[in-house]
Scaffold this motif. Structure first.
Motif, PDB file in Angstrom:
ATOM      1  N   ARG A 152      40.993  50.520  42.776  1.00 27.50           N
ATOM      2  CA  ARG A 152      40.219  49.501  42.060  1.00 27.50           C
ATOM      3  C   ARG A 152      39.405  48.644  43.025  1.00 27.50           C
ATOM      4  O   ARG A 152      38.203  48.410  42.820  1.00 27.50           O
ATOM      5  CB  ARG A 152      41.179  48.616  41.266  1.00 27.50           C
ATOM      6  N   GLU A 153      40.056  48.172  44.096  1.00 30.83           N
ATOM      7  CA  GLU A 153      39.380  47.266  45.026  1.00 30.83           C
ATOM      8  C   GLU A 153      38.256  47.969  45.796  1.00 30.83           C
ATOM      9  O   GLU A 153      37.176  47.401  45.999  1.00 30.83           O
ATOM     10  CB  GLU A 153      40.392  46.647  45.994  1.00 30.83           C
ATOM     11  N   ARG A 154      38.510  49.206  46.208  1.00 28.90           N
ATOM     12  CA  ARG A 154      37.457  49.959  46.919  1.00 28.90           C
ATOM     13  C   ARG A 154      36.233  50.138  46.028  1.00 28.90           C
ATOM     14  O   ARG A 154      35.100  49.964  46.452  1.00 28.90           O
ATOM     15  CB  ARG A 154      37.977  51.334  47.363  1.00 28.90           C
ATOM     16  N   ALA A 155      36.507  50.515  44.760  1.00 31.90           N
ATOM     17  CA  ALA A 155      35.397  50.773  43.848  1.00 31.90           C
ATOM     18  C   ALA A 155      34.588  49.503  43.571  1.00 31.90           C
ATOM     19  O   ALA A 155      33.370  49.566  43.359  1.00 31.90           O
ATOM     20  CB  ALA A 155      35.927  51.359  42.538  1.00 31.90           C
ATOM     21  N   LEU A 156      35.257  48.335  43.590  1.00 28.82           N
ATOM     22  CA  LEU A 156      34.586  47.057  43.287  1.00 28.82           C
ATOM     23  C   LEU A 156      34.143  46.318  44.548  1.00 28.82           C
ATOM     24  O   LEU A 156      33.820  45.129  44.484  1.00 28.82           O
ATOM     25  CB  LEU A 156      35.525  46.167  42.470  1.00 28.82           C
ATOM     26  N   GLY A 157      34.116  47.010  45.669  1.00 36.29           N
ATOM     27  CA  GLY A 157      33.671  46.366  46.901  1.00 36.29           C
ATOM     28  C   GLY A 157      34.591  45.238  47.329  1.00 36.29           C
ATOM     29  O   GLY A 157      34.137  44.241  47.910  1.00 36.29           O
ATOM     30  N   TRP A 158      35.906  45.391  47.042  1.00 38.31           N
ATOM     31  CA  TRP A 158      36.935  44.434  47.445  1.00 38.31           C
ATOM     32  C   TRP A 158      36.764  43.075  46.754  1.00 38.31           C
ATOM     33  O   TRP A 158      37.208  42.050  47.271  1.00 38.31           O
ATOM     34  CB  TRP A 158      36.974  44.262  48.973  1.00 38.31           C
ATOM     35  N   GLN A 159      36.183  43.071  45.565  1.00 34.17           N
ATOM     36  CA  GLN A 159      35.953  41.817  44.844  1.00 34.17           C
ATOM     37  C   GLN A 159      36.829  41.666  43.598  1.00 34.17           C
ATOM     38  O   GLN A 159      36.805  40.635  42.938  1.00 34.17           O
ATOM     39  CB  GLN A 159      34.481  41.707  44.437  1.00 34.17           C
TER      40      GLN A 159
END
Length: 473
Positions: A152-159
């Motif tokens: 999840r975090e990788r896909a959302l650019g850690w946001q």
């Protein structure tokens, strides 16, 4: 309890444990109680005054033990094993006595450094490349949740942790219908949502994801504005051992920049035997792998190892460092609480250290090879019996079968009644599943002290009860 009493009762508890393990074959495998039987024997209110230990232990033996299903029983053939080799039990005595909280390096340096070494021992034992490091989690459920959070975090650019999921594109995770329900829970808890767990059709004898369908599904989701994030592949699924083409899955993931987590919770233990590693060929291309030494390898529950290619991604997703948790003046340390969802951590590495040293890899390989061989032999014997059908061929030591009902009877109802009758008999313990919508009965060999005679007992019990039920209609 003063020191002398603690010593005395510790000895008595250890002696009880040794007697219990020695007499397991004399007990029915599954608890033979009805719902509410145990509850009715427990006082409705807590005691105001202290009670003698003699009374407490007697109540344990008389009221609690009869309501226990005996997971260490050599004829436990249900679910998957939750082994506790005697040497790992001894190690757990020591862990319980110390009662250390091992969340940080400084809270128990030996626990952290032994964990680092033991995880690498297991990496070598399974034939994984040096690029993997890892952490001992409590269960595969926690390891999978951690992997999904990284996806999840990788896909959302850690946001995602900072901004939440509101207003973000819907994240998509891909798997087959053979994965464990812990994957569903990870999707719920991570906030991704059940509708965004995409089930890919399966194909082939091992019921792995159809690779072409996987690629097509990802492409279609991208075109529709979804955000593909990762794939959860399976080696040795809980139902009948469903196993994905790991190399094919990793190739698709690489083309689309997706994270791959491999759930080999049960079957991973068998990879200490080189001849079984074809089941996860290509696993060196995964980002995360989980297997449970507390299932087939003999380490007492709980003990699950998650191997990780890039631990920085996991730490970036999970680490929180308030001042009171910082270790000042020390460089290059690992705080494993930053690699897992819970902050608190038990000293899980000790039982693996004891286990591996007391049995050696060759001793553990012999056990696993025997279980596989004996299960294959049992499947062949059942297949030769009138009225029996092998529904799924052995995947390692797991297979499923079905018994033909009397004429005019419902097959599902008959097989459910059969598995219930087998379990009520008490000699062995099996569970059921559904294969292509129809009930089948699962068998898996995996208990640490099972012998070939126990497998023979399973054959005798299954065929006797099936014959009796068929004759009685």
């Amino acid at each position: 309890m003063n020191p002398d009493e603690f010593r005395d009762w510790s000895r008595k508890a250890a002696e009880w444990g040794a007697d219990y393990r020695e007499t397991l074959r004399e007990r029915p495998v599954r608890a033979q109680t009805q719902p509410g039987d145990i509850l009715a024997q427990i006082a409705a209110s807590p005691p105001e005054a202290a009670e003698p230990m003699e009374t407490i232990l007697a109540d344990f033996e008389e009221k609690i033990v009869p309501g226990m299903t005996h997971w260490q029983h050599p004829r436990f053939f249900a679910y998957f094993p939750a082994n506790a080799a005697p040497v790992s039990v001894v190690a757990e005595y020591l862990v319980s006595a110390m009662a250390a909280q091992c969340m940080l390096w400084q809270t128990s340096p030996a626990a952290t450094e032994l964990e680092t070494r033991i995880v690498d021992w297991m990496r070598q034992a399974l034939g994984l490349p040096e690029g993997f490091s890892g952490v001992i989690q409590d269960s595969a459920s926690s390891a999978t949740l951690a992997a999904v959070l990284v996806m999840r975090e990788r896909a959302l650019g850690w946001q995602g942790n900072k901004q939440g999921l509101s207003g973000q594109p819907a994240i998509r995770i891909y798997c087959s219908d053979q994965v464990h329900t812990s994957i569903d829970r990870a999707i719920w808890v991570s906030g991704i949502g059940e509708e965004n767990l995409v089930r890919i059709p399966t194909a082939g004898a091992l019921r792995g994801m159809d690779i072409a369908a996987l690629e097509a599904g990802i492409a279609a989701d991208k075109a529709a504005g979804f955000l593909p994030a990762g794939i959860i592949a399976c080696v040795g699924g809980t139902s009948i051992g469903g196993t994905d083409d790991i190399a094919g899955v990793c190739a698709v993931a690489a083309r689309h920049g997706l994270y791959v987590h491999v759930d080999a919770a049960w079957a991973g233990s068998a990879m200490i035997c080189e001849e079984f590693r074809h089941y996860w060929a290509g696993v060196d291309g995964a980002d995360s792998i989980v297997f449970n030494p507390h299932k087939w390898l003999g380490a007492q529950f709980d003990c699950s190892i998650q191997f990780i290619r890039e631990p920085d991604s996991l730490v970036k997703t999970l680490a929180i460092q308030p001042e009171y948790l910082k270790t000042h003046g020390k460089d290059g340390i690992i705080n494993y609480s930053e690699w897992s969802v819970p902050l608190g951590r038990r000293f899980r590495a000790l039982k693996l250290w004891f286990l591996l040293r007391a049995h050696g890899l060759e001793g553990l390989r012999k056990m696993i090879r025997n279980h596989v061989r004996w299960s294959e032999k049992l499947a062949a014997r059942l297949a030769a019996e009138p009225g029996f059908e092998i529904v799924s061929e052995p995947m390692l030591s797991l297979f499923s079968f079905r018994h033909q009902p009397p004429a005019g009877s419902d097959a599902d109802r008959h097989n459910l009644a059969l598995v219930n009758a087998i379990n009520d008999d008490g000699r062995i313990y099996l569970t059921q599943t559904r294969v292509d919508g129809q009930v089948a009965i699962r068998f898996q060999a995996g208990q640490f002290e099972t012998t070939e005679a126990d497998i023979d007992s399973a054959f005798k019990t299954i065929t006797e009860i099936a014959c009796r039920r068929h004759e009685n209609g």
